[in-house]
Design an enzyme around this catalytic site. Structure first.
Site, PDB file in Angstrom:
ATOM      1  N   MET A  28      35.631  37.215  39.487  1.00 27.49           N
ATOM      2  CA  MET A  28      35.028  35.991  40.031  1.00 27.49           C
ATOM      3  C   MET A  28      35.245  35.920  41.541  1.00 27.49           C
ATOM      4  SD  MET A  28      35.299  33.134  37.111  1.00 27.49           S
ATOM      5  CE  MET A  28      36.953  32.623  37.420  1.00 27.49           C
ATOM      6  N   HIS A  51      42.977  42.516  41.621  1.00 23.38           N
ATOM      7  CA  HIS A  51      41.597  42.980  41.442  1.00 23.38           C
ATOM      8  C   HIS A  51      41.434  44.395  41.999  1.00 23.38           C
ATOM      9  CE1 HIS A  51      40.885  38.461  41.915  1.00 23.38           C
ATOM     10  NE2 HIS A  51      40.388  38.706  40.719  1.00 23.38           N
ATOM     11  N   GLN A 109      42.026  37.144  27.118  1.00 25.41           N
ATOM     12  CA  GLN A 109      40.679  37.541  27.542  1.00 25.41           C
ATOM     13  C   GLN A 109      40.433  39.026  27.245  1.00 25.41           C
ATOM     14  OE1 GLN A 109      38.708  36.348  31.373  1.00 25.41           O
ATOM     15  NE2 GLN A 109      39.469  38.314  32.054  1.00 25.41           N
ATOM     16  N   SER A 142      47.291  35.880  41.611  1.00 24.36           N
ATOM     17  CA  SER A 142      46.215  35.056  41.058  1.00 24.36           C
ATOM     18  C   SER A 142      45.516  34.340  42.198  1.00 24.36           C
ATOM     19  CB  SER A 142      46.795  34.012  40.093  1.00 24.36           C
ATOM     20  OG  SER A 142      45.838  33.003  39.834  1.00 24.36           O
TER      21      SER A 142
HETATM   22  P1  AMP Z   1      39.199  36.875  37.770  1.00 25.46           P
HETATM   23  O1  AMP Z   1      38.518  37.107  39.073  1.00 25.46           O
HETATM   24  O2  AMP Z   1      40.362  35.952  37.843  1.00 25.46           O
HETATM   25  O3  AMP Z   1      38.240  36.555  36.660  1.00 25.46           O
HETATM   26  O4  AMP Z   1      39.852  38.271  37.377  1.00 25.46           O
HETATM   27  C1  AMP Z   1      39.065  39.442  37.336  1.00 25.46           C
HETATM   28  C2  AMP Z   1      39.866  40.539  36.717  1.00 25.46           C
HETATM   29  O5  AMP Z   1      41.044  40.793  37.469  1.00 25.46           O
HETATM   30  C3  AMP Z   1      40.330  40.221  35.273  1.00 25.46           C
HETATM   31  O6  AMP Z   1      40.203  41.378  34.469  1.00 25.46           O
HETATM   32  C4  AMP Z   1      41.765  39.851  35.489  1.00 25.46           C
HETATM   33  O7  AMP Z   1      42.578  40.059  34.349  1.00 25.46           O
HETATM   34  C5  AMP Z   1      42.169  40.787  36.616  1.00 25.46           C
HETATM   35  N1  AMP Z   1      43.354  40.296  37.305  1.00 25.46           N
HETATM   36  C6  AMP Z   1      43.562  39.060  37.818  1.00 25.46           C
HETATM   37  N2  AMP Z   1      44.808  38.975  38.330  1.00 25.46           N
HETATM   38  C7  AMP Z   1      45.405  40.173  38.124  1.00 25.46           C
HETATM   39  C8  AMP Z   1      46.695  40.721  38.415  1.00 25.46           C
HETATM   40  N3  AMP Z   1      47.626  40.002  39.022  1.00 25.46           N
HETATM   41  N4  AMP Z   1      46.939  41.995  38.052  1.00 25.46           N
HETATM   42  C9  AMP Z   1      45.986  42.745  37.417  1.00 25.46           C
HETATM   43  N5  AMP Z   1      44.760  42.293  37.118  1.00 25.46           N
HETATM   44  C10 AMP Z   1      44.473  41.027  37.465  1.00 25.46           C
END
Ligand code: AMP
Length: 287
Positions: free
Chosen positions: A32, A39, A155, A187
């Site tokens: 996102m 990411h 998820q 995050s």
């Molecule tokens: P999001 O943009 O929050 O929807 O996350 C996109 C992807 O990045 C998802 O597969 C998340 O699980 C992964 N992600 C988010 N935070 C982390 C993190 N700290 N370590 C590894 N992957 C992450």
């Protein structure tokens, strides 16, 4: 070198079709946006595995259960593109909501079982939104591999279920959670923490890690989880939505640690909701 950007399904498919003419393998990394090192670790892993990598940036309105949360979600396309450029990803797919959900859009992918409990209990509709958008992204990109973080463990299991149940020909690749030096899981929401909250935040991970070790050594599950809850609240968190031990592959609740498991938590720090999870398994098991 900047990363080429496409915004429509038609443009995306034309680029992928060109790659396929030379038999290139393709990976997709759905995000996102508001990219951080978590990411980027997914993008690096994808580049190791596939010859072409598509990163998607889409703040999916269907997975937000609060209009205010959707409006407040950071949108930083230019910075995201700049962060991706040095990595070497071949394409950035940035559809808008009209492209993903044109007028008349009426289909929802809804996964029973996995979406119940944990985050699903507190975010009605969230996982239907996730399942619907990932199914679309997989079909739009036609990728061979999809990379997801273990940070969002429920998820990840949900996405695996969608792929299996709908016979989507894509391999889901899980990637470990990337953390700050003090343990806090990266995050996009961490940016909302005040300095005082930021100092408290790592305690969620630290309590989970310590509790996972105690459980692995044979500490009884229910009293140990009760102590962990108390420790998180004592550290300054306002409220705990859940703190649970679940089976690593089936996400079923566990009251004794007799197989590999995940300890998962969601907790509020001021106005920010943080989630995290760690693995645990009985000491002596080969898993
Ligand atoms: P999001 O943009 O929050 O929807 O996350 C996109 C992807 O990045 C998802 O597969 C998340 O699980 C992964 N992600 C988010 N935070 C982390 C993190 N700290 N370590 C590894 N992957 C992450």
């Amino acid at each position: 070198m900047s990363v080429p950007i496409v915004r429509t399904v038609a443009e995306l498919r034309a680029v992928v079709a060109g790659w396929r003419r030379s038999d290139a393998s393709v990976a997709v990394v759905p995000t996102m946006g508001a990219l951080h090192d978590g990411h980027l670790s997914l993008v690096r892993a994808a580049l190791q595995k596939a010859e072409r990598v598509i990163v998607t940036l889409f703040v999916n309105p269907k997975q937000f259960n609060s209009a205010a949360d959707l409006a407040a979600y950071p949108r930083t396309e230019n910075q995201d593109a700049a962060k991706l450029a040095p990595l070497g990803a071949q394409l950035l797919y940035v559809p808008d909501a009209e492209e993903m959900y044109p007028p008349g859009f009426a289909t929802t992918v809804s996964v029973s079982g996995v979406r119940e409990g944990l985050c699903g209990a507190f975010r009605p509709g969230h996982f239907d939104g996730v399942a619907t958008v990932v199914a679309k992204l997989f079909l739009q990109t036609g990728a061979d591999f999809a990379f997801f973080g273990e940070k969002d463990f429920q998820q990840l299991q949900l996405v695996r279920r969608v792929v299996q149940d709908l016979d989507i020909p894509i391999t889901v690749v899980p990637c470990p959670t990337v953390r700050e030096a003090d343990g806090l899981a990266l995050s996009s929401r961490n940016a909302r923490l005040s300095p005082a909250e930021r100092a408290i935040a790592p305690n969620l991970a630290l309590v989970l890690i310590e509790t996972a070790e105690r459980l692995a050594r044979g500490s009884p599950v229910l009293p140990t989880l009760a102590e962990a809850r108390a420790a998180i609240l004592a550290a300054g968190f306002r409220d705990i939505e859940y703190l649970e031990l679940r089976g690593e592959t089936d996400l079923q609740p566990m009251t004794s640690l007799d197989r590999p498991a995940r300890l998962l938590a969601a907790s509020w720090l001021g106005e920010t909701r943080l989630i995290d999870n760690v693995r645990t398994s009985p000491i002596g098991s080969t898993n």
